[in-house]
Each structure stands twice: as C-alpha cells, then as structure tokens.
Design an enzyme around this catalytic site. Structure first.
Site, mmCIF file in Angstrom:
data_model
loop_
_atom_site.group_PDB
_atom_site.id
_atom_site.type_symbol
_atom_site.label_atom_id
_atom_site.label_comp_id
_atom_site.label_asym_id
_atom_site.label_seq_id
_atom_site.Cartn_x
_atom_site.Cartn_y
_atom_site.Cartn_z
ATOM 1 N N PHE A 1 0.863 -1.186 0.000
ATOM 2 C CA PHE A 1 0.000 0.000 0.000
ATOM 3 C C PHE A 1 0.893 1.228 0.000
ATOM 4 C CE2 PHE A 1 -2.387 3.480 1.789
ATOM 5 C CZ PHE A 1 -3.586 3.400 1.089
ATOM 6 N N LYS B 1 2.687 9.897 8.310
ATOM 7 C CA LYS B 1 2.042 9.463 9.552
ATOM 8 C C LYS B 1 2.709 10.031 10.812
ATOM 9 C CE LYS B 1 -0.130 5.286 7.677
ATOM 10 N NZ LYS B 1 -1.543 5.450 7.920
ATOM 11 N N ASP C 1 9.408 2.656 1.655
ATOM 12 C CA ASP C 1 8.228 3.392 2.112
ATOM 13 C C ASP C 1 8.094 3.114 3.605
ATOM 14 O OD1 ASP C 1 5.713 4.144 2.919
ATOM 15 O OD2 ASP C 1 4.688 3.434 1.121
HETATM 16 N N1 PLP Z 1 2.444 4.234 2.446
HETATM 17 C C1 PLP Z 1 2.154 3.466 3.500
HETATM 18 C C2 PLP Z 1 3.066 2.338 3.861
HETATM 19 C C3 PLP Z 1 1.009 3.716 4.259
HETATM 20 O O1 PLP Z 1 0.713 2.924 5.302
HETATM 21 C C4 PLP Z 1 0.175 4.796 3.898
HETATM 22 C C5 PLP Z 1 -1.058 5.078 4.650
HETATM 23 O O2 PLP Z 1 -1.647 4.212 5.261
HETATM 24 C C6 PLP Z 1 0.532 5.581 2.797
HETATM 25 C C7 PLP Z 1 1.673 5.271 2.106
HETATM 26 C C8 PLP Z 1 -0.313 6.743 2.372
HETATM 27 O O3 PLP Z 1 -0.202 7.774 3.288
HETATM 28 P P1 PLP Z 1 -1.310 8.922 3.338
HETATM 29 O O4 PLP Z 1 -2.581 8.259 3.761
HETATM 30 O O5 PLP Z 1 -0.790 9.909 4.341
HETATM 31 O O6 PLP Z 1 -1.408 9.497 1.982
#
Ligand code: PLP
Length: 386
Positions: free
Chosen positions: A131, A245, A216
């Site tokens: 994700f 986050k 990520d």
């Molecule tokens: N990458 C990861 C690993 C995530 O867990 C999330 C959100 O849950 C995101 C990207 C996306 O972040 P945002 O919701 O702040 O756009």
C-alpha cells in the site's frame, strides 16, 4: 447531541459517533463515551492525542510564522530537514503533506534519475499487497487487490512480485527498471514483515543491478517499530525514503528523503503550496526531538514486547493464530470469526482496533501507551474474541 453529517463525503464506512476530544491513548465522543484508542489515526498519533510538546510547538510557531510560502526558506523547515537527514544518513529532504504525496514524489524522483542515469528506465518493481497511497500513481504502485478494478486506466510502469521472494524480484528487474519500492512491513495489507535477510539481499541486488531502493516507511518510520527507522533493524540504508504518519504526530506532514546520489530534482520539478510550511514543520521537530531519544525508543520496544506477550497469551486461550509485527505495529491472526465484527464489538466496549483483513486485527497504539493501557485493551478485547 445532533450532528448534521449529510454533507460529509462518504469515502469510508464510519460508525455513527462523533469524536470531540482526545488525550494520550483516550478519545471521547460527543455523547461523553470514552474509547481506548489502539488505532491512533492509523498509526499517526505517535505521541497519542494532544501531547503537550505538540501543543507547545503549535502555539509557539503559530504566534511566530504560519506560512511564508514555499518560495522562501524558513528556519523550521531547515531544522526538520536536518533532523531527518542526520538521523537517516540521507541528504536531501522535501517536506510535504501526506504519505501519498511523498511516494508520488519518490516515483517522480526515481523516473527523473532513470532519465538522467539509466537510459530512460522508468519501471518500478513493487510487491503484491503493498500500500503506497491513494493518488493515481501511488494506487497504481500499490498491490492491493481491491484497487485493481478502480479508476482505470492506471499509471503505467509498475511491476509487482510476491513479498519475500528474491528470485521473483531478481527476474522482474530489467534494463527498463529504475527502482524497487517496498514497505519494511506491509501495514495496510495486515502487518506482513519483509524478512530482514530479504531486505539485506534486496539492498545487494539493487546495488548490483544499478537500480534505486525506495523504502516506504510511512507506517514503519518514526519509532513505530522500536527504532527511529525500520531499516535500522536490518543494517541497510535506502536511496530514497518516504515518511509520513508519525512524522507529524497527527498533523499533515510527510517527507521525501533522498541520498545525494538519488537527489536529482531541479527547480520546477517538484513543489506545492503547503510544502515545508513552518507550522507543520515545527510539530515535526517536536515529534522528532521526543521520539529519537534512546530511552523513548527503548520504551517502545519494551511496551511492544509486552503487547505481543499479552496478545499471544490471549490468542492461545481463545484458539486464535499468530501474533506478528515489530515494536508497536502488531497484528493478531484470527482463525475463526470475522475481524471487522470483532472490531465493531470492541467499539461497543470502548476499544478502538482496526481490521485490515477479515482474518486480522491490527494494533497501532500511541508509542506512549502504558503497560496498564495494554492490560485494559486486553480486558476489553478478550470478550470480543471469546
Ligand atoms: N504508504 C504506506 C506504507 C502507508 O501505510 C500509507 C497510509 O496508510 C501511505 C503510504 C499513504 O499515506 P497517506 O494516507 O498519508 O497518503
């Protein structure tokens, strides 16, 4: 109290409650009910709700400078960039507003690097179940099955391989590939860790093949796994790192971080109205100053181990499955029942937990959660699992 919710766009299913106040691990709704919060904005509020260091930073910065436009430097943006660069061992930091925006920037940066240094290579290999966000490019990079039919056509240039399968990754990297992008622990998929030896081998493989490694760490970064960055457990360093986050502890703040080698944006390639705004950056500095302290991170590891111990015992008693994850990003695999029903039942008992899959509960409390609060969580959860 009546609330008119008709005009709130329905982008997710929400229970009919309205939250009004929070402190630490606790939330209170408009009817005065309290909830023990083991969701914390999906692993966002690393210091819990309304932590004093965040309030102080917000108030002090709001009196001084809220936004001077990204056209100018500001001292708080510079300080946060230094904190992130020094602590990660990387070089350049672009502050932005959401994880998806940071990842979108990482994809652009890698593609630019491919144009400059790899003959126009642009493909990025990601993993099934990953994700990476909800912009069109980050949804295209994600390996979430539910995203597949949505918003076609997707952004091209992403290949997906199974997590922890090095042979599949090696086979997917071609002369068209510019980067591999991966979460150290797949959070939204249900807390599936990339093995440490796999991550080390991935670092070697990407070096050998001359492509970039993008980590990520939007969910795993900023202390969530008991180290400031999850890559520290493994002893590797990415070329590009994304954070979100926990970096803002609850305010919209994220970062695209790059090594000197990968950092190839030129003026005009990247930007945005709110990027690096002092108000959010001030909160980021306060969060970083708190979380990166060795004793803070040691307590995350300690409370995380206690949470795992208590969940494993409860799972054994109730005939459920494995407990997985690291630090305070933990999942419990259910062997029977429906996880979302368990989460609904927990909500009725004043406990907020998340069900990322029908067979998985996810626990991502504040990093400041106490052992006593873990005990209270287990007390509330036990009848829901029975
Ligand atoms: N990458 C990861 C690993 C995530 O867990 C999330 C959100 O849950 C995101 C990207 C996306 O972040 P945002 O919701 O702040 O756009």
């Amino acid at each position: 109290m009546n609330h008119d919710l008709d005009h709130v766009m329905k982008i997710t299913l929400r229970p009919p409650i309205v939250m009004v106040e929070g402190a630490g691990s606790w939330l209170r709704d408009s009817e005065g009910r309290t909830y023990l919060d083991f969701v914390q904005g999906w692993a966002v509020n690393c210091l819990g709700h309304c932590h004093p260091v965040m309030l102080e930073a917000l108030q002090a910065q709001a009196r001084r400078l809220i936004n001077c436009s990204p056209a100018y430097h500001n001292e708080v943006m510079a300080r946060l960039a230094s904190l992130v660069a020094d602590s990660s061992g990387l070089d350049s930091v672009f502050l932005c507003n959401s994880g998806a925006e940071a990842n979108e920037g990482a994809i652009k940066l890698a593609r630019k690097w491919g144009q400059l240094h790899r003959g126009g290579a642009f493909e990025i290999v990601t993993t099934h179940g990953a994700f990476h966000g909800r912009t069109l490019a980050t949804m295209s990079a994600s390996g979430k099955p539910a995203f597949e039919p949505l918003f076609e056509p997707k952004v091209p240039g992403f290949r997906k391989v199974p997590l922890n399968d090095l042979d599949a990754m090696a086979a997917a990297i071609t002369e068209r590939t510019v980067a591999v992008m991966i979460e150290p622990i797949q959070g939204e998929a249900g807390v599936f860790p990339a093995r440490d030896d796999y991550l080390r081998a991935l670092r070697e493989l990407t070096d050998e093949r001359g492509v970039l490694l993008i980590l990520d760490e939007i969910q795993t970064g900023i202390g969530r796994t008991g180290r400031l960055y999850a890559f520290e457990h493994v002893g590797i360093r990415p070329d590009i790192l994304t954070l979100g986050k926990g970096l803002g502890g609850g305010v919209p703040l994220a970062a695209l971080v790059a090594s000197a080698r990968a950092s190839c944006f030129e003026p005009g390639d990247q930007g945005g109205t709110f990027n690096g705004n002092p108000l959010m950056a001030a909160v980021g500095c306060a969060v970083m100053d708190t979380v990166r302290r060795p004793e803070f991170l040691a307590s995350v590891r300690d409370t995380g181990a206690y949470l795992v111990e208590r969940l494993a015992a409860l799972s054994a008693e109730t005939g459920h499955g494995e407990v997985r994850g690291r630090g305070l990003l933990i999942a419990l695999a259910l062997t029977h029942g429906d996880a979302s029903k368990v989460a609904d039942n927990a909500l009725d008992r004043g406990l907020l937990i998340n069900a990322p899959r029908p067979d998985t509960l996810r626990f991502m409390p504040a990093l400041t959660v106490s052992r006593a609060e873990v005990d209270q969580m287990i007390e509330r959860l036990a009848p829901c699992l029975a």
